[in-house]
Design a protein around this motif. Sequence first.
Motif, PDB file in Angstrom:
ATOM      1  N   UNK A 151     -14.772   8.243  10.483  1.00  0.00           N
ATOM      2  CA  UNK A 151     -14.310   7.269  11.872  1.00  0.00           C
ATOM      3  C   UNK A 151     -14.197   8.200  13.028  1.00  0.00           C
ATOM      4  N   UNK A 152     -14.260   7.628  14.169  1.00  0.00           N
ATOM      5  CA  UNK A 152     -13.888   8.330  15.400  1.00  0.00           C
ATOM      6  C   UNK A 152     -12.955   7.271  16.229  1.00  0.00           C
ATOM      7  N   UNK A 153     -12.042   8.142  16.843  1.00  0.00           N
ATOM      8  CA  UNK A 153     -11.200   7.170  17.832  1.00  0.00           C
ATOM      9  C   UNK A 153     -11.101   8.053  19.131  1.00  0.00           C
ATOM     10  N   UNK A 154     -11.268   7.294  20.268  1.00  0.00           N
ATOM     11  CA  UNK A 154     -11.104   7.761  21.628  1.00  0.00           C
ATOM     12  C   UNK A 154     -10.514   7.170  22.497  1.00  0.00           C
ATOM     13  N   UNK A 155     -10.084   7.692  23.556  1.00  0.00           N
ATOM     14  CA  UNK A 155      -9.305   7.190  24.870  1.00  0.00           C
ATOM     15  C   UNK A 155      -9.962   7.409  26.040  1.00  0.00           C
TER      16      UNK A 155
ATOM     17  N   UNK B 252     -12.751  12.733  11.883  1.00  0.00           N
ATOM     18  CA  UNK B 252     -12.443  13.637  10.505  1.00  0.00           C
ATOM     19  C   UNK B 252     -12.692  12.580   9.578  1.00  0.00           C
ATOM     20  N   UNK B 253     -12.261  12.877   8.389  1.00  0.00           N
ATOM     21  CA  UNK B 253     -12.701  12.009   7.005  1.00  0.00           C
ATOM     22  C   UNK B 253     -13.025  13.075   5.951  1.00  0.00           C
ATOM     23  N   UNK B 254     -13.643  12.300   5.276  1.00  0.00           N
ATOM     24  CA  UNK B 254     -14.174  12.898   3.721  1.00  0.00           C
ATOM     25  C   UNK B 254     -15.384  12.206   3.494  1.00  0.00           C
ATOM     26  N   UNK B 255     -16.137  12.940   2.377  1.00  0.00           N
ATOM     27  CA  UNK B 255     -17.170  12.592   1.790  1.00  0.00           C
ATOM     28  C   UNK B 255     -17.303  13.008   0.311  1.00  0.00           C
ATOM     29  N   UNK B 256     -18.030  12.320  -0.480  1.00  0.00           N
ATOM     30  CA  UNK B 256     -17.882  12.601  -1.912  1.00  0.00           C
ATOM     31  C   UNK B 256     -18.989  11.622  -2.491  1.00  0.00           C
ATOM     32  N   UNK B 257     -18.855  11.925  -4.171  1.00  0.00           N
ATOM     33  CA  UNK B 257     -19.868  11.261  -5.015  1.00  0.00           C
ATOM     34  C   UNK B 257     -19.056  10.864  -6.206  1.00  0.00           C
ATOM     35  N   UNK B 258     -19.296   9.869  -6.690  1.00  0.00           N
ATOM     36  CA  UNK B 258     -18.871   9.421  -8.014  1.00  0.00           C
ATOM     37  C   UNK B 258     -19.938   8.751  -8.888  1.00  0.00           C
ATOM     38  N   UNK B 259     -20.531   9.808  -9.613  1.00  0.00           N
ATOM     39  CA  UNK B 259     -21.914   9.061 -10.478  1.00  0.00           C
ATOM     40  C   UNK B 259     -22.661   8.881  -9.378  1.00  0.00           C
ATOM     41  N   UNK B 260     -23.495   7.748  -9.516  1.00  0.00           N
ATOM     42  CA  UNK B 260     -24.453   7.280  -8.786  1.00  0.00           C
ATOM     43  C   UNK B 260     -24.023   6.818  -7.028  1.00  0.00           C
ATOM     44  N   UNK B 261     -22.874   6.851  -6.929  1.00  0.00           N
ATOM     45  CA  UNK B 261     -22.145   6.187  -5.526  1.00  0.00           C
ATOM     46  C   UNK B 261     -21.942   7.358  -4.828  1.00  0.00           C
ATOM     47  N   UNK B 262     -22.504   7.398  -3.658  1.00  0.00           N
ATOM     48  CA  UNK B 262     -22.003   8.423  -2.562  1.00  0.00           C
ATOM     49  C   UNK B 262     -21.442   8.005  -1.621  1.00  0.00           C
TER      50      UNK B 262
ATOM     51  N   UNK C 155     -15.371  15.711  -4.383  1.00  0.00           N
ATOM     52  CA  UNK C 155     -14.492  15.005  -2.854  1.00  0.00           C
ATOM     53  C   UNK C 155     -14.423  16.263  -2.168  1.00  0.00           C
ATOM     54  N   UNK C 156     -14.968  15.946  -0.821  1.00  0.00           N
ATOM     55  CA  UNK C 156     -15.100  16.883   0.368  1.00  0.00           C
ATOM     56  C   UNK C 156     -14.553  16.505   1.488  1.00  0.00           C
ATOM     57  N   UNK C 157     -13.392  17.299   2.149  1.00  0.00           N
ATOM     58  CA  UNK C 157     -13.086  16.969   3.369  1.00  0.00           C
ATOM     59  C   UNK C 157     -14.163  17.369   4.409  1.00  0.00           C
ATOM     60  N   UNK C 158     -14.231  16.238   5.382  1.00  0.00           N
ATOM     61  CA  UNK C 158     -15.007  16.842   6.599  1.00  0.00           C
ATOM     62  C   UNK C 158     -14.367  17.593   7.632  1.00  0.00           C
ATOM     63  N   UNK C 159     -14.578  18.348   8.375  1.00  0.00           N
ATOM     64  CA  UNK C 159     -14.011  18.971   9.469  1.00  0.00           C
ATOM     65  C   UNK C 159     -13.405  18.049  10.399  1.00  0.00           C
ATOM     66  N   UNK C 160     -12.186  18.333  11.043  1.00  0.00           N
ATOM     67  CA  UNK C 160     -11.461  17.819  12.184  1.00  0.00           C
ATOM     68  C   UNK C 160     -12.261  18.186  13.260  1.00  0.00           C
ATOM     69  N   UNK C 161     -12.662  17.170  14.189  1.00  0.00           N
ATOM     70  CA  UNK C 161     -13.034  17.493  15.553  1.00  0.00           C
ATOM     71  C   UNK C 161     -12.407  16.860  16.565  1.00  0.00           C
TER      72      UNK C 161
END
Length: 525
Positions: free
Chosen positions: A133-137, A118-128, A82-88
Amino acid sequence: MNLKKNISIVIVLTIFNTVTGQVLDPNDMLLDYYKMLELKNPQMDQRIGIHPSIVNSYQRDSLTWNPWSDYLLTVKEEKKSFQLLPARVKSSVNTNYSRSYNDGAVWQGKGLTMQAQGGFTGRHGRIRYTFAPIIYWSQNSSFALAENASSEINQYNYQFNVRGFIDYVQRFGPNSFFDWHLGQSEVRAVFNWFTVGLSTQNIVFGPGQRNHIILGNSGGMIPHIDLGTDRPIVTSIGKIEGKMYWGRMSESDYNNEITTGNPAEANPVQYFTALSLSYSPKWVKGFSLGANRVFYKRWQDFVFEDFISSAIRFNSPEETVFGNDDLDQTASLTMRWTFPEVGFEAYMEFAKSDFGGNVFRSEPDHARAITLGFIKVLEYSNFDIKLNYEHTTLGQPKNFLFRQYNRYYSHAVMKNGYTHRGQLLGAGIGPGSNGDWFDAKIYFKKSMIGGTLQRIRFDDDYFFANFSRKEQHDFEWTMGLQYERLMSTGRLGLEFNFSNRKSTYFIEGNDKTNVFASVSFVKPF
């Protein structure tokens, strides 16, 4: 085991499995840096013709050139991670009119635009999995729009139609607004080299860097399912990759049918399918070929055969004055040849629209579009320079005067055209346009300085169908500067563009200037 103990274990596992990660967001300068990685490190496992925004990682120590290594995700061999993505965060401003190119889902109108992701990325067995998401005004301030060409066209939509329609929004209504998109998100199952996924990530077909004729970063990607290779397959004859896609294109709130109010013309969603194949022969180092096709049609006209129409349908159905009315298609052939020893790459894309005919007959240019470009890397002891030039032509050739077809991205029946939520899926310069783009970037160990020069002549199709004075060409020159700085706390990005547009909306003397400025910051975790 009680609930408190379970929660403690989850927190500990998350801490030990969390490292810096990233996706290649369409409007992030890291996207260009990754291209430099491929040019400078020919030994890395590279993409051929399908360029996703979520890239497989690599061993950082295996790269001979990677000065920004701390800002890229390294390989994790664990089956569970499980890996956090950078906040931008990013803020930008247009001073005089809307100007937004290759920004993905974000639409940058006049005034201030603020976005966060921002968000997260990860892997569980064969599942990545990746959730980014992105939000904007968008302040979406008022500016002079083109005169309403017809009561059947919404005042905020594109007014310069030629034998077809398109949901190409020029301003998203009269007010400021919030919007969001799932961005570079996906859930994917991987079985060795084979993968199937559900995704909204942006996909680029072909080697183009600025204007991608068939599929690129001009708007947010449609929600889609894909099936094919997870990475290029190494065979006895070279490397091969391929994927098929199925998705759903949606209209904006400012499409033509909203104005007509005719339920029979309602076309809120369209069916989308695509096929992309690429091959890099074993015997020609650095050389690759690609073939891409996209089909779309009204959702209510879908038949079972459409699941594989991008792979099996090569004949043209019965034509009318508007072309092929049951569906629209665009196909392209691409070529890329890299010479890493001298830091040079040449590439091209030749496209045909709407069953544009046989390229070996008397009119191979019928319904064609072309992108040509090159990249040159210059190496010095303390820095590297990357130069990139690209030319794109989408305008109709002369035979459109007597041999009609639906021009790029618009259609007589699929009135949304080749768009999703009011933004183009293809080249950002728009239908009928042509342009040149030159980009120079200097990469240092902890920073990047860049400059761009761009020329766009908008919608030659409409111009040549309606005007004869060259002074009425709607065209724009843009000069830009970019700066990226790596710091201990994150990445700071600055951008400044000055645009000078002549004869806006084909009105002689209707000249405008615009300043675009942005600041972004990326915080890794």
